[in-house]
Design a protein around this motif. Structure first.
Motif, PDB file in Angstrom:
ATOM      1  N   THR A  16      22.664 -40.122  28.949  1.00  0.00           N
ATOM      2  CA  THR A  16      23.243 -39.407  28.036  1.00  0.00           C
ATOM      3  C   THR A  16      24.311 -38.472  28.730  1.00  0.00           C
ATOM      4  N   GLU A  17      25.479 -37.793  28.001  1.00  0.00           N
ATOM      5  CA  GLU A  17      26.275 -36.984  28.575  1.00  0.00           C
ATOM      6  C   GLU A  17      25.369 -35.596  28.992  1.00  0.00           C
ATOM      7  N   LYS A  18      24.379 -35.304  28.008  1.00  0.00           N
ATOM      8  CA  LYS A  18      23.754 -34.130  28.230  1.00  0.00           C
ATOM      9  C   LYS A  18      22.886 -33.993  29.671  1.00  0.00           C
ATOM     10  N   GLN A  19      22.208 -35.389  30.023  1.00  0.00           N
ATOM     11  CA  GLN A  19      21.460 -35.031  31.226  1.00  0.00           C
ATOM     12  C   GLN A  19      22.666 -35.001  32.217  1.00  0.00           C
ATOM     13  N   VAL A  20      23.815 -35.572  32.401  1.00  0.00           N
ATOM     14  CA  VAL A  20      24.752 -35.410  33.408  1.00  0.00           C
ATOM     15  C   VAL A  20      25.155 -33.943  33.550  1.00  0.00           C
ATOM     16  N   VAL A  21      25.227 -33.245  32.410  1.00  0.00           N
ATOM     17  CA  VAL A  21      25.679 -31.707  32.276  1.00  0.00           C
ATOM     18  C   VAL A  21      24.716 -31.165  33.005  1.00  0.00           C
ATOM     19  N   THR A  22      23.553 -31.317  32.523  1.00  0.00           N
ATOM     20  CA  THR A  22      22.240 -30.624  33.047  1.00  0.00           C
ATOM     21  C   THR A  22      22.246 -30.793  34.398  1.00  0.00           C
ATOM     22  N   LEU A  23      22.254 -31.924  34.970  1.00  0.00           N
ATOM     23  CA  LEU A  23      21.852 -32.253  36.416  1.00  0.00           C
ATOM     24  C   LEU A  23      22.943 -31.591  37.284  1.00  0.00           C
ATOM     25  N   ILE A  24      24.248 -31.654  36.855  1.00  0.00           N
ATOM     26  CA  ILE A  24      25.285 -31.033  37.677  1.00  0.00           C
ATOM     27  C   ILE A  24      24.925 -29.405  37.762  1.00  0.00           C
ATOM     28  N   GLU A  25      24.685 -29.031  36.731  1.00  0.00           N
ATOM     29  CA  GLU A  25      24.377 -27.419  36.603  1.00  0.00           C
ATOM     30  C   GLU A  25      23.247 -27.171  37.393  1.00  0.00           C
ATOM     31  N   ALA A  26      22.159 -28.071  37.464  1.00  0.00           N
ATOM     32  CA  ALA A  26      20.910 -27.853  38.135  1.00  0.00           C
ATOM     33  C   ALA A  26      21.266 -27.809  39.690  1.00  0.00           C
ATOM     34  N   VAL A  27      22.054 -28.847  40.055  1.00  0.00           N
ATOM     35  CA  VAL A  27      22.292 -28.762  41.533  1.00  0.00           C
ATOM     36  C   VAL A  27      23.145 -27.584  41.864  1.00  0.00           C
ATOM     37  N   GLU A  28      24.167 -27.317  41.136  1.00  0.00           N
ATOM     38  CA  GLU A  28      25.075 -25.978  41.456  1.00  0.00           C
ATOM     39  C   GLU A  28      24.243 -24.817  41.623  1.00  0.00           C
TER      40      GLU A  28
END
Ligand code: BGC
Length: 771
Positions: A315-327
């Motif tokens: 899901t797009e939500k997972q993508v956003v969450t993971l990018i933020e988590a790495v940042e």
């Protein structure tokens, strides 16, 4: 000229400085290093495109009543998981990065054949796939060579339809007969599960496509499947629920594993570092990639950290969450890099990467032949007073029962296959030269049509199941006059999303079904004519009250698209049934060890305590001395076998067994030889016996013999000792029992496993005493 070469040199230099390493000429780690965080995140998250219309919650899916999380997910998901990829109807796919030559991999279900849409928009071609027998039937064959051949055929369809990974095999243990997906799983026993799954995986993967062995782990019910917390002892976890996976990973190295939805002892399987990294990789040596089950949307960061490499269908939500988590540093680049590398390693093995020129034209005719043969080997003949095979004088058959005309070839949900056709039993009988009553057929067809018209449309989550039809006694009497034999088919179907019900028409026979069996058997018997009861089921039903009514009773499971032909071949004697039960049929449901704690315990629908511990199936019945109706490993043949010349030899850490099997009857047939081992009591209580090896003979002609050879390792006899967190093989006397079923032991011998061997076992098999 000088100008031109300068230009070429410049462009080479520019090319070198700007282009990133392609996956074609570099190892995955190098490619990952050159990827942006977003590219990496998108690589570890699937790219499902959602179908716009949310599905209705299917009638019958009442199990979701207490499961708001599942209900919510379902409302927001799709009822046919459709991706807009090259293989329509596949369950999901992976992210493409053209610049790095990373193609999309296509993931498609399932355990009985590839599940894709048979038709595509603006395309007159069809894309049907072969519906092979369900997993439970394949396990009932106990024939690893045959299952491998089925796997080769299924894998060929995966390859030729342009998919990369088949979401199969299903490997969960039949903990309870009511589990809605048992038909997708093999057995109540982990050894049988592991061996059959290994054969299936080897067969599929021999095509250069991968599998996703599922659902890892302890996914033994559909009720509240997204959140149920399975409370299981470490010993039962290791010996029962993980063992099959362990065997398959060591023997067949599946390319991928699918983590399950549920929690295990309070932690989601997909977030469990212990399960997905410490056990799966560090202990067992798994080399592949782990993906979540579909919409297993827990905490994506925890999933990544645990070693759940890919989130499906994404899901797009997972993508956003993971990018933020790495940042923000919540998810380390190392974890993301490691998981991305594993996905790319998988890409490099895939047909998509090889640019395989798939034909969209697998040889469906040849595969139909294989499905027909495979099915007959898994039929389990429960009772036979000599009525089968049918006497050559029998020409006209009166077929009763809805499933005769509307047979279940497989189950529903993601285990369903869009097949080109199905052969009903009535058609199979006609193909074998029998006459069938047209009058009876018309009555049934009219009834089925009118009942179905009142029911909902068939969908992913819902299959309309027509209740059995009442047949007047006078009609039965008329049929008995006009035909030579009666056939009654009882059908059941279940599938993903709900468990089965402890009701008439499901686990129990309905009153109408009981009356039908009683009346038909009685009326035909009066005229000296036989009645054959055919069980077209996906799992256990209670047969205690009808056991002796008919002259023969045979389970044909859900046998795939050639159903009618496979069954009629066995009825006529063209083939001899040689299947044996991969699970126990209890006399009463209350005898089933998990009956008091399924699907939940102590009134709490979110928790199920596996109180029976390792005593699942025959481990319970044999140890507690409870007589089942039909025991694990049971099944009759048209012929009989004798067991002779048992030899057991202990050679270092290896136990070699050989036994001579002779066909002593009048028909050709195959025998399944089972080796159960009774181990000495050590630090933990042992079950009376456990299956440790099995073999199937070739087709033996009357009078013919074959010596079968079986090998076990002393480490196979180990139990998991919790307080030492170790696999322990005890020194002492072991009884090696060779039999035709778990209770029909023909020959046995004692062997000594010495302290010296135990010491050697520890050295030879480092999984013993791991910690
Ligand atoms: C099932 C999986 C299946 C997946 C994709 C899920 O609902 O649990 O077994 O592979 O869907 O269709």
């Amino acid at each position: 000229m000088k100008k031109l070469s300068t230009l070429i040199l410049c462009s080479i230099l520019i090319g070198c400085s700007t282009s990133r390493p392609s996956i074609k000429s570099n190892d995955s780690e190098k490619v990952v290093k050159a990827m942006t965080t977003e590219e990496k995140v998108r690589t570890v998250v699937g790219t499902a495109k959602y179908r716009p219309t949310p599905p209705e919650l299917a009638p019958g899916c009442t199990n979701f009543e207490n499961d708001t999380e599942s209900a919510e997910l379902l409302k927001n998901s799709v009822n046919t998981f459709m991706t807009e990829n090259k293989v329509e109807g596949a369950a999901g796919d992976s992210y493409v990065i053209d610049e790095l030559d990373i193609p999309a991999m296509v993931f498609a279900d399932g355990p009985a054949g590839i599940r894709i849409n048979p038709h595509r928009k603006n395309d007159s071609n069809s894309y049907y796939a072969t519906a092979f027998p369900i997993a439970t039937l394949l396990a009932s064959t106990w024939n690893t060579e045959l299952v491998e051949r089925v796997g080769e055929n299924i894998g060929n369809e995966v390859l030729e339809y342009g998919a990369d990974i088949l979401l199969a095999p299903g490997m969960n243990i039949h903990r309870n007969p009511l589990t809605g997906r048992n038909f997708e799983y093999y057995s109540e026993d982990p050894h049988l599960t592991g061996m059959i799954a290994s054969a299936m995986i080897n067969g599929i993967q021999s095509n250069g496509v991968g599998v996703s062995a599922k659902h890892f782990a302890v996914n033994n019910q559909e009720t509240f499947r997204n959140g149920v917390n399975a409370i299981v002892s470490e010993r039962a976890f290791r010996e029962i629920y993980l063992k099959g996976f362990e065997i398959a990973i060591k023997k067949a190295q599946p390319w991928t594993i699918m983590s399950s939805y549920n929690k295990i002892n309070g932690e989601y399987a997909s977030e469990s570092h212990k399960l997905l990294t410490e056990i799966l990789r560090d202990e067992w040596g798994f080399q592949g990639m782990v993906m979540t089950d579909w919409w297993g949307q827990k905490d994506p960061i925890a999933q990544m950290q645990a070693g759940n490499d890919m989130l499906m269908p994404g899901t797009e939500k997972q993508v956003v969450t993971l990018i933020e988590a790495v940042e923000s540093g919540k998810l380390s680049q190392e974890d993301l890099n490691r998981n991305t590398t594993r996905v790319l390693d998988l890409v490099k093995k895939s047909p998509a990467y090889r640019n395989y020129p798939y034909s969209n034209k697998p040889d469906l005719k040849a595969h139909a032949q294989v499905t027909r043969e495979a099915a007959t080997e898994g039929f389990v003949l429960l009772e036979n007073n000599g009525a089968l095979p049918l006497n050559k004088e029998i020409k006209t058959i009166a077929p009763f029962g809805i499933a005769t005309y509307d047979i279940f070839t497989g189950g529903s949900g993601s285990g369903y296959v869009h097949k080109p056709y199905k052969i009903t039993l009535k058609e199979g009988l006609q193909n074998n030269g029998y006459n069938v009553s047209e009058e009876l057929e018309q009555t049934y067809l009219d009834y089925i049509a009118s009942e179905k018209a009142k029911m909902g449309q068939e969908s992913f989550w819902y299959v309309p199941i027509v209740g059995e039809m009442d047949v007047e006694l006078t009609s039965i009497q008329k049929m008995a006059q006009n035909s030579d034999a009666a056939l009654i088919t009882i059908g059941r179907s279940s599938g993903e999303g709900s468990d089965r019900k402890l009701e008439g028409g499901d686990y129990y026979l309905s009153e109408t079904e009981m009356n039908l069996i009683k009346n038909v058997s009685t009326e035909f018997k009066k005229l000296g004519k036989p009645t054959i009861l055919i069980l077209n089921i996906g799992g256990v039903i209670e047969l205690t009250d009808c056991k002796d009514m008919a002259d023969a009773m045979m389970i044909v499971w859900q046998p795939g698209q050639e159903a009618g032909n496979s069954i009629a071949n066995v009825l006529s004697g063209k083939d001899t049934p040689s299947g044996k039960l991969p699970m126990t049929f209890a006399k009463r449901y209350s005898d089933v060890p998990s009956s008091t704690n399924f699907p939940w315990s102590d009134g709490d629908p979110s928790t199920v305590k596996y109180r029976e511990d390792i005593f699942v199936g025959y481990r319970h019945f044999t140890t507690k001395n409870i007589e089942p109706l039909y025991e694990f490993g049971y099944g009759k043949s048209y012929t009989t076998f004798e067991y002779n010349d048992l030899m057991v030899n202990v050679n270092e850490g290896t136990v070699e067994v050989s036994v001579k099997i002779t066909n002593t009857g009048n028909y050709s047939g195959k025998e399944i030889v089972q080796v159960y081992v009774s181990t000495p009591n050590g630090e933990v209580v042992k079950p009376v016996e456990e299956l440790k090896a099995f073999a199937k003979t070739k087709l033996l002609a009357p009078g013919e013999s074959e010596t079968v050879y079986l090998t076990m390792k002393a480490s196979d006899f180990a139990s998991f000792v919790e307080n030492r967190s170790a696999w322990v093989t005890d020194a002492g006397t072991y009884n090696i029992k060779v039999g035709a079923s778990s209770t029909d032991i023909k020959l046995n011998a004692d062997i000594e496993i010495s302290d010296e061997i135990v010491r050697k076992v520890k050295v030879m098999f480092p999984q013993v005493n791991l910690k």
